[in-house]
Design a protein around this motif. Structure first.
Motif, mmCIF file in Angstrom:
data_model
loop_
_atom_site.group_PDB
_atom_site.id
_atom_site.type_symbol
_atom_site.label_atom_id
_atom_site.label_comp_id
_atom_site.label_asym_id
_atom_site.label_seq_id
_atom_site.Cartn_x
_atom_site.Cartn_y
_atom_site.Cartn_z
ATOM 1 N N ALA A 122 4.933 -1.835 4.168
ATOM 2 C CA ALA A 122 3.633 -1.209 3.833
ATOM 3 C C ALA A 122 2.791 -1.531 5.100
ATOM 4 O O ALA A 122 2.692 -2.710 5.398
ATOM 5 C CB ALA A 122 2.869 -1.867 2.683
ATOM 6 N N ASP A 166 -1.675 -0.680 12.666
ATOM 7 C CA ASP A 166 -2.769 -0.431 13.674
ATOM 8 C C ASP A 166 -3.192 -1.929 13.944
ATOM 9 O O ASP A 166 -3.952 -2.677 13.631
ATOM 10 C CB ASP A 166 -3.986 -0.147 12.813
ATOM 11 N N THR A 214 0.955 -1.087 0.073
ATOM 12 C CA THR A 214 0.035 -0.106 0.130
ATOM 13 C C THR A 214 0.846 1.292 -0.116
ATOM 14 O O THR A 214 2.066 1.228 0.234
ATOM 15 C CB THR A 214 -0.849 -0.002 1.073
ATOM 16 N N THR A 215 0.341 2.497 -0.023
ATOM 17 C CA THR A 215 1.106 3.574 -0.146
ATOM 18 C C THR A 215 1.426 4.081 1.235
ATOM 19 O O THR A 215 2.395 4.790 1.595
ATOM 20 C CB THR A 215 0.282 4.656 -0.991
ATOM 21 N N ASN A 216 0.648 3.441 2.280
ATOM 22 C CA ASN A 216 1.014 3.777 3.588
ATOM 23 C C ASN A 216 1.973 3.054 4.209
ATOM 24 O O ASN A 216 1.891 1.716 4.361
ATOM 25 C CB ASN A 216 -0.315 3.596 4.391
ATOM 26 N N THR A 217 3.185 3.677 4.372
ATOM 27 C CA THR A 217 4.326 2.877 4.679
ATOM 28 C C THR A 217 4.715 3.186 6.211
ATOM 29 O O THR A 217 4.268 4.144 6.987
ATOM 30 C CB THR A 217 5.472 2.954 4.048
ATOM 31 N N THR A 218 5.595 2.275 6.942
ATOM 32 C CA THR A 218 6.221 2.502 8.209
ATOM 33 C C THR A 218 7.566 2.030 7.973
ATOM 34 O O THR A 218 7.990 1.140 7.036
ATOM 35 C CB THR A 218 5.473 1.574 9.299
ATOM 36 N N GLN A 251 -0.366 -2.263 6.493
ATOM 37 C CA GLN A 251 -1.759 -2.520 6.377
ATOM 38 C C GLN A 251 -2.625 -2.256 7.322
ATOM 39 O O GLN A 251 -2.332 -2.325 8.468
ATOM 40 C CB GLN A 251 -1.960 -4.118 5.722
#
Ligand code: NAP
Length: 483
Positions: free
Chosen positions: A42, A212, A23-27, A44
């Motif tokens: 990513a 999360d 995903t574009t949401n990364t850590t 998720q």
């Protein structure tokens, strides 16, 4: 890093239904020794966890019907692949977790041993034919896979603690969804890649990496397709997840926190006891659930024991785990160092004495070895899991006093005792309220033995024949007269 370049996890970041999902949401995953960014993974959310559980549900009918021999061969292959790729895997593990490379290699070997052991146990999930209570009746018992298994694992042994769940679950014929800790997702993903290399069909093994954990945890504990949830981590989070499982009456096993006492009696071989303590205490910089947390010394041998221990602690080499001379790596992050400093400072304020074996501290996540004497049961240092390279010591007067101190916390995972008195060995085995006891030895874990705790340390066992039972349910058939 050449040997790990082929492992897909470095390009894609969750494994669902045989696909690497991004995903574009990364850590960021950080190297605790240097603070450098190791990878952007990513992060998720709950939606991918739902997809993963549904993929596991879809894969269950065919996986659960594979022959035991076939599953055994898959597991054997995973074990071999782990060992063949040990150099690259150990480097990934050290880079994201911090432990010395030699310990990272040991962890990969240990993980491989679970796949090898459960390759055997897959063949031995026997049922039985029971003499019936009435004429013309047959009673039969068979063991069946529980179904879709979900797992949440911690950062301290990111390969082994996943392997201890995944290997018996696959052996039993279950499909699997895991959420690894966000600090150490890469080793888990590498293990996922190895299951693909071994030919495990899509959907049988799914790994969801997400920031999360609460939302993902709700799916893994509450989705109607989940039959069994297994957790390794802190008692606080485990308790919360157990409550979440209760609503759906999910089978559950919990490997939670420990607070191991390490007892040294007046008749012990002190050299051996110090060896055992060094091995058990400083492995992974003290960040193990079976790490000796309270060192209980008979008052007559405390002084010579501590003299030997000081020599060994002063010689520990602290540094980056990638340096082959390192024996003590960093903690998982700088906040863990602060937490330990606070525990030690509170003990000192209440009358304990601290000696710090100072050496150049290479970065903010490093904690030097410390010896804290004169502790007592009222201190948090006694009651809480330290999870760092701090040796906390108090003395006892006799065996009754030692056992009472050893049992004086809510935890009951492991204990260690050094003594040459055979009668005392038996008494300790019976009187210490723990799931595992090391008598005259500091290393207690093995694939053949049932690892697990009692009291607030959880329930369920990993390893040994007991380990596969966690993933099997018992079904019985009463067959009447068919004439
Ligand atoms: P933790 O905070 O309980 O985290 C463990 C796992 O739970 C991580 O994957 C974490 O994910 C996840 N998590 C955290 N909050 C959650 C929530 N609300 N819902 C769902 N998942 C959640 O434990 P830790 O600090 O990582 O690990 C250390 C603890 O594990 C110690 O107490 C140690 O004794 C215990 N441990 C026990 C054993 C054993 O076999 N008994 C073995 C090793 C460790 P994120 O990281 O993504 O938040």
């Amino acid at each position: 890093m050449s040997s790990i370049e082929n492992l897909e996890p470095f390009n894609a970041y969750s494994l669902v239904n045989g696909q690497w999902r991004s995903t574009t949401n990364t850590t960021e995953v950080l190297n605790p020794a240097t603070g450098a960014t190791v990878a952007q993974v990513a992060a998720q959310g709950a939606e991918l966890a739902v997809e993963a559980v549904e993929a596991a549900r879809a894969a269950l009918p065919s996986w659960s019907k594979t022959s035991a021999m076939e599953r055994s061969q898959y597991l054997e292959r995973i074990s071999q692949l782990l060992l063949e790729q040990i150099d690259g895997l150990a480097l990934v593990l050290t880079t994201e977790q911090g432990k010395p490379l030699a310990e990272a290699r040991e962890e990969i070997e240990y993980a491989a041993s679970y796949f090898a052991w459960y390759a055997g146990e897959a063949l031995r999930a026997y049922g039985r034919l029971v003499p019936a209570g009435a004429e013309n009746q047959r009673v039969m018992v068979r063991k069946c896979p529980v179904g879709v298994v979900t797992a949440i694992t911690p950062w301290n042994f990111p390969c082994a603690l996943l392997a201890r769940k995944l290997a018996p679950a696959l052996a039993a014929g279950c499909t699997f969804v895991a959420k690894p800790a966000l600090e150490t997702p890469l080793t888990a993903l590498a293990l996922g890649a190895i299951t693909r290399q071994a030919g495990i069909p899509p959907g049988v093994v799914n790994i969801v990496v997400g920031a999360d954990s609460q939302a993902i945890g709700e799916v893994l504990t509450q989705h109607p397709a989940v039959a069994k949830f297994t957790f390794t981590g802190s008692t606080a989070i485990g308790t919360q997840l157990l409550a979440q499982c209760a609503a759906g009456v999910k089978r559950t096993s919990l490997e939670l926190g420990g607070n191991a006492p390490f007892l040294v009696f007046e008749d012990a071989n002190l050299e051996a006891a110090v060896d055992g303590l060094m091995a058990a205490k400083f492995r992974n910089a003290g960040q193990t659930c079976v790490s000796p947390n309270r060192i209980l010394l008979h008052q007559d041998i405390a002084a010579p024991f501590l003299a030997l221990l000081r020599e060994r602690m002063a010689a520990l080499q602290m540094g980056d785990g990638e340096d082959p001379s390192t024996q003590l790596g960093p903690l998982i992050h700088a906040q863990a160092v602060v937490r330990i400093q606070q525990l030690v400072a509170a003990a000192v304020a209440a009358g304990a004495k601290v000696e710090t074996f100072d050496q150049a501290v290479p970065g903010p996540a490093f904690a030097p070895p410390q010896l804290v004497t004169n502790i007592n049961p009222e201190m948090d240092l006694f009651q809480q899991e330290i999870f760092g390279p701090v040796v906390a010591v108090m003395t006892f007067s006799d065996e009754t006093n030692a056992v009472q101190l050893a049992n004086a916390t809510p935890y009951g995972l492991a204990a260690y005792a050094y003594t040459q008195n055979l009668q005392r060995c038996w008494r300790l085995y019976e009187d210490l309220t723990v799931g595992m006891l090391g008598l005259n030895q500091g290393r207690i874990s093995s694939a053949m033995a049932p690892f697990g705790g009692v009291k607030a340390s959880g329930f369920g066992r990993e390893g040994g024949p007991e380990g596969i039972e966690e993933y099997l349910s018992t079904h019985y058939l009463a067959w009447g007269d068919c004439t």
